[in-house]
Design a protein around this motif. Structure first.
Motif, PDB file in Angstrom:
ATOM      1  N   GLN A 265     -35.790  -5.791  -9.382  1.00 27.11           N
ATOM      2  CA  GLN A 265     -35.200  -5.604 -10.839  1.00 27.11           C
ATOM      3  C   GLN A 265     -35.708  -6.578 -12.162  1.00 27.11           C
ATOM      4  OE1 GLN A 265     -32.329  -2.794 -10.659  1.00 27.11           O
ATOM      5  NE2 GLN A 265     -31.526  -4.258 -11.266  1.00 27.11           N
ATOM      6  N   LYS A 266     -35.970  -7.977 -11.542  1.00 25.36           N
ATOM      7  CA  LYS A 266     -36.755  -8.814 -12.431  1.00 25.36           C
ATOM      8  C   LYS A 266     -37.797  -7.757 -13.311  1.00 25.36           C
ATOM      9  CE  LYS A 266     -36.110 -12.667  -9.542  1.00 25.36           C
ATOM     10  NZ  LYS A 266     -37.350 -14.071  -9.013  1.00 25.36           N
ATOM     11  N   GLN A 267     -38.420  -6.714 -12.565  1.00 25.78           N
ATOM     12  CA  GLN A 267     -40.088  -6.286 -13.137  1.00 25.78           C
ATOM     13  C   GLN A 267     -39.065  -4.940 -14.258  1.00 25.78           C
ATOM     14  OE1 GLN A 267     -41.833  -4.635 -10.478  1.00 25.78           O
ATOM     15  NE2 GLN A 267     -42.904  -6.219  -9.649  1.00 25.78           N
ATOM     16  N   ALA A 268     -37.586  -4.685 -13.648  1.00 26.96           N
ATOM     17  CA  ALA A 268     -37.888  -3.650 -14.306  1.00 26.96           C
ATOM     18  C   ALA A 268     -36.735  -4.705 -15.781  1.00 26.96           C
ATOM     19  CB  ALA A 268     -36.457  -3.352 -13.695  1.00 26.96           C
ATOM     20  N   GLU A 269     -35.832  -5.047 -15.812  1.00 22.71           N
ATOM     21  CA  GLU A 269     -35.547  -6.197 -16.754  1.00 22.71           C
ATOM     22  C   GLU A 269     -36.550  -6.679 -17.856  1.00 22.71           C
ATOM     23  OE1 GLU A 269     -32.978  -8.513 -14.630  1.00 22.71           O
ATOM     24  OE2 GLU A 269     -31.591  -7.565 -13.404  1.00 22.71           O
ATOM     25  N   ALA A 270     -37.269  -6.942 -17.433  1.00 28.29           N
ATOM     26  CA  ALA A 270     -38.537  -7.143 -18.013  1.00 28.29           C
ATOM     27  C   ALA A 270     -39.422  -5.709 -18.617  1.00 28.29           C
ATOM     28  CB  ALA A 270     -40.309  -8.161 -17.097  1.00 28.29           C
ATOM     29  N   MET A 271     -38.749  -4.721 -18.563  1.00 24.85           N
ATOM     30  CA  MET A 271     -39.702  -3.268 -19.387  1.00 24.85           C
ATOM     31  C   MET A 271     -38.874  -3.057 -20.328  1.00 24.85           C
ATOM     32  SD  MET A 271     -40.495  -0.950 -15.792  1.00 24.85           S
ATOM     33  CE  MET A 271     -40.440   0.184 -17.376  1.00 24.85           C
ATOM     34  N   PRO A 272     -39.136  -3.177 -21.560  1.00 25.17           N
ATOM     35  CA  PRO A 272     -38.303  -2.582 -23.108  1.00 25.17           C
ATOM     36  C   PRO A 272     -37.241  -1.776 -22.816  1.00 25.17           C
ATOM     37  CG  PRO A 272     -40.932  -2.431 -23.224  1.00 25.17           C
ATOM     38  CD  PRO A 272     -40.614  -1.906 -21.698  1.00 25.17           C
ATOM     39  N   ASP A 273     -36.846  -1.766 -23.650  1.00 23.82           N
ATOM     40  CA  ASP A 273     -34.964  -0.805 -23.370  1.00 23.82           C
ATOM     41  C   ASP A 273     -35.612   0.453 -23.110  1.00 23.82           C
ATOM     42  OD1 ASP A 273     -32.750   0.044 -24.851  1.00 23.82           O
ATOM     43  OD2 ASP A 273     -32.255  -1.009 -23.269  1.00 23.82           O
ATOM     44  N   VAL A 274     -36.558   1.038 -24.352  1.00 23.76           N
ATOM     45  CA  VAL A 274     -36.300   2.510 -24.082  1.00 23.76           C
ATOM     46  C   VAL A 274     -36.976   2.899 -22.368  1.00 23.76           C
ATOM     47  CG1 VAL A 274     -37.668   4.317 -25.561  1.00 23.76           C
ATOM     48  CG2 VAL A 274     -37.029   2.290 -25.968  1.00 23.76           C
ATOM     49  N   GLU A 275     -38.012   2.440 -21.922  1.00 20.05           N
ATOM     50  CA  GLU A 275     -38.774   2.772 -20.800  1.00 20.05           C
ATOM     51  C   GLU A 275     -37.512   2.363 -19.350  1.00 20.05           C
ATOM     52  OE1 GLU A 275     -42.922   0.663 -20.049  1.00 20.05           O
ATOM     53  OE2 GLU A 275     -43.319   1.085 -22.061  1.00 20.05           O
ATOM     54  N   ARG A 276     -36.764   1.335 -19.775  1.00 23.26           N
ATOM     55  CA  ARG A 276     -35.904   1.356 -18.430  1.00 23.26           C
ATOM     56  C   ARG A 276     -35.108   2.540 -18.429  1.00 23.26           C
ATOM     57  NH1 ARG A 276     -33.723  -4.584 -19.270  1.00 23.26           N
ATOM     58  NH2 ARG A 276     -32.383  -3.696 -17.822  1.00 23.26           N
ATOM     59  N   CYS A 311     -25.853  -4.680 -22.557  1.00 22.75           N
ATOM     60  CA  CYS A 311     -25.739  -5.719 -21.308  1.00 22.75           C
ATOM     61  C   CYS A 311     -26.347  -7.145 -21.587  1.00 22.75           C
ATOM     62  CB  CYS A 311     -26.570  -5.561 -20.332  1.00 22.75           C
ATOM     63  SG  CYS A 311     -26.029  -6.079 -18.511  1.00 22.75           S
ATOM     64  N   PRO A 312     -24.682  -7.910 -21.697  1.00 22.86           N
ATOM     65  CA  PRO A 312     -25.453  -9.594 -21.800  1.00 22.86           C
ATOM     66  C   PRO A 312     -25.710  -9.708 -20.746  1.00 22.86           C
ATOM     67  CG  PRO A 312     -22.946  -8.812 -20.763  1.00 22.86           C
ATOM     68  CD  PRO A 312     -23.477  -8.204 -20.810  1.00 22.86           C
ATOM     69  N   HIS A 313     -26.080  -9.689 -19.850  1.00 28.23           N
ATOM     70  CA  HIS A 313     -27.212  -9.823 -18.049  1.00 28.23           C
ATOM     71  C   HIS A 313     -28.344  -9.753 -18.842  1.00 28.23           C
ATOM     72  CE1 HIS A 313     -23.020 -10.759 -16.842  1.00 28.23           C
ATOM     73  NE2 HIS A 313     -22.687  -9.816 -17.361  1.00 28.23           N
ATOM     74  N   CYS A 314     -28.453  -8.002 -18.327  1.00 26.12           N
ATOM     75  CA  CYS A 314     -29.918  -8.009 -19.118  1.00 26.12           C
ATOM     76  C   CYS A 314     -30.606  -7.528 -20.086  1.00 26.12           C
ATOM     77  CB  CYS A 314     -30.267  -6.914 -18.346  1.00 26.12           C
ATOM     78  SG  CYS A 314     -29.642  -5.444 -18.459  1.00 26.12           S
ATOM     79  N   GLY A 315     -29.634  -7.147 -21.361  1.00 26.50           N
ATOM     80  CA  GLY A 315     -30.222  -6.802 -22.635  1.00 26.50           C
ATOM     81  C   GLY A 315     -30.041  -5.171 -23.006  1.00 26.50           C
ATOM     82  N   ILE A 316     -29.861  -4.847 -21.848  1.00 23.64           N
ATOM     83  CA  ILE A 316     -29.392  -3.478 -21.658  1.00 23.64           C
ATOM     84  C   ILE A 316     -29.576  -2.577 -22.797  1.00 23.64           C
ATOM     85  CG2 ILE A 316     -28.424  -1.688 -20.338  1.00 23.64           C
ATOM     86  CD1 ILE A 316     -30.817  -0.625 -19.506  1.00 23.64           C
ATOM     87  N   CYS A 317     -29.270  -1.084 -23.536  1.00 22.33           N
ATOM     88  CA  CYS A 317     -28.753  -0.765 -24.271  1.00 22.33           C
ATOM     89  C   CYS A 317     -27.562  -0.113 -23.792  1.00 22.33           C
ATOM     90  CB  CYS A 317     -29.114   0.118 -25.081  1.00 22.33           C
ATOM     91  SG  CYS A 317     -28.145   0.218 -26.874  1.00 22.33           S
ATOM     92  N   LEU A 318     -26.307  -0.402 -24.029  1.00 24.79           N
ATOM     93  CA  LEU A 318     -25.342   0.617 -23.474  1.00 24.79           C
ATOM     94  C   LEU A 318     -24.463   1.593 -23.830  1.00 24.79           C
ATOM     95  CD1 LEU A 318     -23.821  -2.287 -21.358  1.00 24.79           C
ATOM     96  CD2 LEU A 318     -25.398  -0.621 -20.054  1.00 24.79           C
ATOM     97  N   PHE A 319     -24.466   1.442 -25.328  1.00 23.66           N
ATOM     98  CA  PHE A 319     -24.153   2.338 -26.677  1.00 23.66           C
ATOM     99  C   PHE A 319     -24.857   1.879 -28.367  1.00 23.66           C
ATOM    100  CE2 PHE A 319     -20.349   0.272 -24.247  1.00 23.66           C
ATOM    101  CZ  PHE A 319     -19.753   1.800 -23.630  1.00 23.66           C
ATOM    102  N   ASP A 320     -24.972   3.207 -28.355  1.00 29.68           N
ATOM    103  CA  ASP A 320     -25.544   3.496 -29.805  1.00 29.68           C
ATOM    104  C   ASP A 320     -24.742   4.408 -30.857  1.00 29.68           C
ATOM    105  OD1 ASP A 320     -25.995   6.025 -28.513  1.00 29.68           O
ATOM    106  OD2 ASP A 320     -28.008   5.702 -27.631  1.00 29.68           O
TER     107      ASP A 320
END
Length: 347
Positions: A265-276, A311-320
């Motif tokens: 999860q740490k490695q995934a959260e370090a990846m760019p949003d699009v790749e995640r 997401c306020p925890h990991c920063g991944i885009c949830l809505f666009d």
């Protein structure tokens, strides 16, 4: 995850789980039959397998003869007792008659009755003699009965000692046999557990997952039902030690799996949003959103709040925003719910 599945897919999955359980039930039935027949591999030991057979047979023959002798003595004693009772009754009746006659004789004082007095006295004496003989016969039969009972008791004690020694040897051999049968169970169950562990680690998400899970359930049943209850106890030491070992192994696996998951999860959260988002499957993302958690880090997120797009925890885009109608939509949706245009989440 069921909320993210198509209706037909839900029913297919339900049917496949039924296949898994039915497959497991047949495997359990087959395994139970095999395990139930395991004791037949060993000879069924009995007390006579460990007793001194010549001595035991001699004592049993002697015991049967003594029991018959004791029964004969008992019957003879009962007959003698009946004769004593009859003699006592005759003697008592004659004595009562004599006493009544003697009272009349004293009252009348007739000399011509002296001869009858002598005859009555002699008859009474003869009845007393018969009573004493009958009593002596009872005492003799009592002695015979006592001797027979004591001889029978001695034979019973000797036979009991032989059977006691044989019983101790039988118990020792039964314990050894129990260990051997448990070894057979162990040789049968451990490979099943090993295969189930490998299938769980490698094949539980494969195309043939219903059969994989059916076999896993069968292996768990074989371990916890067909093996664990038959663990030799030795005062509880073996079972507690086995419980500790199993707990340590399961706990170690859980700890390693948890640390591996957190590191991933740490490695995934370090990846760019699009790749995640590309790493997440469509069904997985929808299933996590249905649970109101972030698809990336699986932490709770208030998805009903229109102000939250990331997401306020990991920063991944949830809505666009839809590129065609500019409507706010899920960043993981393949198509816009307002105009049907393909979204960035497609693919």
């Amino acid at each position: 995850m069921s909320k993210a599945l198509r209706l037909s897919e839900k029913w297919f999955r339900f049917g496949l789980w039924l296949v898994a359980f039915v497959f497991a039930s047949f495997l359990i039935g087959l395994g139970g039959t095999v395990v139930a027949n395991l004791p037949k591999v060993e000879h069924r030991y009995e007390l006579d397998d460990f007793i001194d057979k010549p001595a035991a047979e001699k004592l049993r023959t002697e015991l049967r003869a003594l029991q018959e002798k004791r029964q004969v003595a008992q019957d003879a004693h009962d007959q003698a007792q009946l004769k004593v009772n009859a003699a006592r009754a005759n003697s008592g009746a004659a004595r009562d008659t004599f006493n009544s006659w003697l009272s009349t004789r004293h009252a009348t004082q007739r000399p011509e009755q002296d001869r009858e007095l002598i005859e009555r006295t002699q008859a009474l004496e003869e009845l007393k003699i018969l009573e004493r003989k009958a009593l002596a016969d009872v005492e003799r039969q009592q002695q015979h009965l006592l001797d027979a009972r004591q001889a029978e008791a001695r034979a019973q004690r000797d036979l009991h000692e032989l059977e006691k020694d044989a019983s101790e040897k039988l118990n020792v051999e039964l314990r050894h046999q129990e260990l051997r049968v448990f070894g057979y169970r162990l040789l049968l169950t451990l490979p099943l557990l090993g295969a189930a562990g490998w299938l769980f680690a490698k094949k539980r998400h494969s195309t043939w997952w219903p059969f994989v899970w059916g076999f896993i359930y069968f292996a768990l049943f074989a371990f916890f039902v067909e093996l664990v209850p038959y663990l030799p106890s030795y005062g509880g030491y073996v079972r507690y030690v086995v419980g500790i070992v199993i707990t340590v192994l399961v706990g170690r696996y859980a700890i390693i799996a948890l640390n591996r998951y957190l590191e991933k999860q740490k490695q995934a959260e370090a990846m760019p949003d699009v790749e995640r988002r590309k790493e997440l499957s469509y069904d997985t993302a929808l299933a996590r959103l249905a649970k109101k958690v972030c698809p990336g880090c699986e932490r709770p997120v208030d998805l009903a709040n229109a102000a939250i797009d990331y997401c306020p925890h990991c920063g991944i885009c949830l809505f666009d925003r839809c590129g065609k109608c500019n409507e706010r939509k899920s960043a993981f949706a393949r198509f816009c719910h307002a105009c049907g245009a393909a979204g960035q989440g497609e693919g």
